[in-house]
Enzyme design. Structure first.
Site, PDB file in Angstrom:
ATOM      1  N   HIS A 191      -7.750  -5.373  -0.758  1.00  0.00           N
ATOM      2  CA  HIS A 191      -6.470  -4.820  -0.326  1.00  0.00           C
ATOM      3  C   HIS A 191      -5.891  -5.601   0.860  1.00  0.00           C
ATOM      4  O   HIS A 191      -6.505  -5.713   1.911  1.00  0.00           O
ATOM      5  CB  HIS A 191      -6.723  -3.371   0.092  1.00  0.00           C
ATOM      6  CG  HIS A 191      -5.525  -2.484   0.076  1.00  0.00           C
ATOM      7  ND1 HIS A 191      -4.793  -2.230  -1.051  1.00  0.00           N
ATOM      8  CD2 HIS A 191      -4.940  -1.756   1.071  1.00  0.00           C
ATOM      9  CE1 HIS A 191      -3.829  -1.375  -0.769  1.00  0.00           C
ATOM     10  NE2 HIS A 191      -3.883  -1.094   0.523  1.00  0.00           N
ATOM     11  N   SER A 246       0.840  -1.193   0.000  1.00  0.00           N
ATOM     12  CA  SER A 246       0.000   0.000   0.000  1.00  0.00           C
ATOM     13  C   SER A 246       0.886   1.258   0.000  1.00  0.00           C
ATOM     14  O   SER A 246       1.722   1.415  -0.887  1.00  0.00           O
ATOM     15  CB  SER A 246      -0.950  -0.033   1.200  1.00  0.00           C
ATOM     16  OG  SER A 246      -1.980   0.922   1.065  1.00  0.00           O
TER      17      SER A 246
END
Length: 539
Positions: free
Chosen positions: A462, A202
């Protein structure tokens, strides 16, 4: 004591040293002095080792200074790293004095030294910490030394006025100094300084890419891995940072100041916790924008700047670190951002996704990070209208259309920019660049945790791949298929740390290099296996 007795004592000492090893593995000598770690059964840990002077007082909003203090007594490296100061909803946690590295070394009698993985944590440049990335999985495999890096977050790490007074990127400069520390010191812990891979997820993945864009990155690491985050993602390089810095000052009582130097001095005088808390006033929704402060392109007048050109310009110039790179995304990466819209706007009230029907033009530029990228309101509204039409057509925003909204978030915030990066590297890159997409939903992932809902099939969201490598308390124990994939990922990382020339593999599959390729090469990893895919045009 008689001479014979003295000789006997020396003999016992020599024999004990020979049998048990001449060096206590928990004691490590550094330039600063001696430190002591902890024995955790199947690995040793050496935590919270400072690599920079505390970024407090006069050192707040300054580039980090290398840690230079001497330890008169053995430094206690048995305490887990603290979080850097951050605010989550209405809670402020962590400390301003937080610039440390934590090292985890497997017990593996088959080798004297280990390759090294330096891990930069994610969290939208605003939250998270080294302590939140697990290491039990990789320590069980026992194939590399793991180093976790802590760095300044939010306004304390990234506030910028776009000039020499408050240039920004302090968090990135922290990371760079930590990487330099690792290169110089990791051999003392049994690490191989010539075999270092820098990895992040990320915002950590984007940070890795930004570090890679430094021309001398190859002096610090052999290779790099960016998972679900790279420098071209629209939420990474901030525009409008000067406005936000002065707005932050206004909230904190520095609003009467009209120059950057005075603003900086005023912010330095404020309690750090007040600075972090004040950021909430810059949000249009509780978690939006999810990265109100982040990396910036610094003024050309800044000495020793970290980033003086946009990532695109740097890649096109060819003046970036020439090391192999892996970049990735997961099929529903945007679920991390979109899922928060399923929350109620107030207890018992409509969900935010329902309110989006009336507030789309107001909220979309903040949700998808183009508020400061468009020149006019008309241009911004046109883009908002185009996005809505492309993904939803004439349908309303609702729970029923959520998956289409999530796909919009995935494409805009992660997938498209991953492909843009690969397109540029295919043309301007010199070292191998590999890419994968992961499609294997976790039973419990970030989206389920954020929404507390199990009635929606969020897909592969994610972190579903990253948490197979570095476990998270957010998710359940691994399924059998995930355990196999986890081992393949860890083996891939280990091999990439010592990577020289191809082929690089994942399980039974071999990655295809994108640099110089006429086709876009992507390794698809699923529950049942892996498969190379090639595209003449992007999908």
């Amino acid at each position: 004591m008689s001479s014979m007795g003295y000789v006997f004592v020396l003999m016992c000492f020599w024999i004990g040293s020979s049998v048990g090893g001449s060096r206590d593995p928990l004691l490590v000598e550094l330039q600063n002095g001696q430190l002591r770690g902890r024995d955790n059964g199947n690995y040793y840990s050496y935590e919270s080792i400072p690599y920079a002077e505390p970024p407090t007082g006069d050192l707040r909003f300054e580039a980090p200074e290398p840690y230079s203090r001497q330890w008169n007594e053995t430094f206690d490296a048995t305490h887990p790293p603290v979080l850097c100061l951050q605010s989550i909803i209405n809670t402020t946690i962590g400390q301003e004095d937080c610039l440390t590295v934590s090292i985890y070394k497997p017990k593996n009698s088959s080798r004297d030294s280990f390759p090294v993985v330096a891990n930069i944590h994610g969290g939208a440049f605003s939250r998270g910490g080294a302590v939140q990335n697990g290491h039990e999985n990789v320590m069980r495999e026992g194939s590399f030394i793991l180093v976790k890096i802590s760095y300044r977050l939010g306004a304390l790490g990234f506030a910028s006025t776009g000039d020499t007074h408050l240039p920004g990127n302090y968090g990135l400069k922290d990371q760079r100094l930590a990487l330099d520390w690792i290169k110089k010191n990791i051999a003392h812990f049994g690490g191989e300084p010539e075999n270092i891979v820098v990895l992040g997820h990320s915002a950590g993945g984007a940070s890795v890419h930004l570090q890679l864009l430094q021309e001398d990155f190859g002096q610090l690491a052999r290779s790099a891995i960016s998972l679900s985050g790279n420098a071209l993602d629209p939420w990474v390089i901030q525009k409008g940072a000067r406005f936000r810095a002065f707005e932050l000052g206004r909230i904190l009582g520095c609003g009467h100041l009209d120059d950057s130097g005075a603003l900086k001095n005023c912010l330095k005088s404020k309690p750090a916790i007040d600075i972090v808390t004040a950021v909430h006033s810059l949000l249009v929704l509780p978690k939006v924008p999810f990265a109100p402060f982040g990396p910036v392109v610094e003024s050309s007048e800044v000495l020793n700047s970290f980033l003086s050109q946009s990532p695109e310009e740097i890649i096109k110039s060819g003046k970036f670190g020439s090391v192999p790179w892996i970049v990735s995304y997961v099929t529903e990466d945007g679920g991390y951002n979109a899922a928060s819209l399923l929350e109620e706007s107030y207890p018992g009230g409509p969900t935010l996704i329902e309110k989006l029907n009336d507030r789309w033009f107001d909220w979309a530029p903040y949700l998808l990070f183009y508020r400061d990228a468009k020149r006019t309101i008309q241009e911004m509204d046109d883009y908002s209208r185009k996005l809505r039409q492309k993904y939803l057509g004439d349908r309303k925003f609702s729970v029923e259309s959520y998956f289409d909204l999530q796909q919009m978030f995935t494409d805009v915030l992660f997938k498209n920019s991953t492909q843009d990066s690969l397109f540029l590297y295919r043309k301007y890159g010199k070292s191998p660049v590999y890419a994968y997409v992961y499609d294997n939903p976790a039973d419990k992932g970030v989206a389920q945790v954020l929404t507390k809902r199990r009635d929606i099939q969020f897909g592969t969201v994610h972190g579903d791949d990253y948490f197979l490598m570095f476990e998270s308390a957010l998710r359940d124990s691994l399924r059998s298929d995930e355990e196999k994939i986890s081992k393949n990922f860890i083996k891939m990382i280990t091999n990439f740390a010592v990577f020289d020339e191809g082929p690089l593999s994942f399980g039974d599959c071999t990655f295809h290099d994108n640099v110089g390729s006429e086709k876009f090469n992507l390794l698809s990893i699923t529950r049942t296996g892996c498969e190379n895919k090639q595209f003449i045009e992007f999908p």
